[in-house]
Design an enzyme around this catalytic site. Sequence first.
Site, PDB file in Angstrom:
ATOM      1  N   SER A 128       0.810  -1.220   0.000  1.00 59.47           N
ATOM      2  CA  SER A 128       0.000   0.000   0.000  1.00 59.47           C
ATOM      3  C   SER A 128       0.842   1.268   0.000  1.00 59.47           C
ATOM      4  O   SER A 128       0.441   2.284  -0.586  1.00 59.47           O
ATOM      5  CB  SER A 128      -0.954   0.002   1.196  1.00 59.47           C
ATOM      6  OG  SER A 128      -0.256  -0.174   2.410  1.00 59.47           O
ATOM      7  N   HIS A 179       1.185   4.752   4.327  1.00 59.70           N
ATOM      8  CA  HIS A 179       0.375   5.444   3.333  1.00 59.70           C
ATOM      9  C   HIS A 179       0.851   6.881   3.134  1.00 59.70           C
ATOM     10  O   HIS A 179       1.054   7.335   2.000  1.00 59.70           O
ATOM     11  CB  HIS A 179      -1.088   5.450   3.771  1.00 59.70           C
ATOM     12  CG  HIS A 179      -1.761   4.119   3.647  1.00 59.70           C
ATOM     13  ND1 HIS A 179      -3.129   3.973   3.672  1.00 59.70           N
ATOM     14  CD2 HIS A 179      -1.251   2.869   3.511  1.00 59.70           C
ATOM     15  CE1 HIS A 179      -3.437   2.701   3.547  1.00 59.70           C
ATOM     16  NE2 HIS A 179      -2.313   2.014   3.459  1.00 59.70           N
TER      17      HIS A 179
END
Length: 253
Positions: A128, A179
């Site tokens: 991610s 992230h």
Amino acid sequence: MFVRTESFQEFLKFYPIVSGLVAIHFLLWLFIDIIQLPIAMQILREGIGNNYLVGQGEYWRLVTPIFLHGGFAHALFNSFSLVLFGPALEQMLGKTKFILMYIAAGIAGNVGTYLMAPNAFYQHLGASGAIFGIFGVYLFIVLNRKSLIGSANTQIVMVIFVLGLFMTFSRPGINVWAHLFGLIGGFAVAPPLLRNVRPFSVWQNRAKFANRESKDIAFNPNRWSKGPSPLKKYGKYVFWGIIIFLIALAFVR
């Protein structure tokens, strides 16, 4: 740009890096979670992100978590995001610059996790951070290289950006620092990577491969065939149908 119109075979030819990354995700999931090969389990033990072990000098753990996932649903969600948003950027940057950007953003996310995670023994894995790096490049394009992206796609990028941040902070168990730092990493490396690039066009891919295949026109044993096989004709629909089914299955489970 973000709507896939290629057949399955075209997708593999046009976007080999994205295709290879997705294959790695699912092969590692298969070997670790299903078959549980000893060597695959060793890869998991030696490759998972671990802040304490990074502090002890195992710096490869800043890279290896990018390719590992915690179960089928995790691998599926990240792979689906990569299939949707990676191809246009792979064409625009080229294979080498795309993989450099992807790994650099993933490392940035893992470095951010190491520096900011409050738990010294925090463990993490997943692509991610690298995928948020893709969003970081798109965000740079929207803000600074508007000629590379149309207004409709700009709106899509901004909606995905807002939703991504909302999901990052609202869902439990998310590695927030991966992230955020992955996004920053993608944005930071975008300026040099975007020099002399052209906007995405699937027709550029088709024209490039058509020119290569035209060399074989002198003798084509299939020139009198009755038409494309059912697999070629309906392959893209089967492929996307399987993807949608697997996503639904992941959320049901």
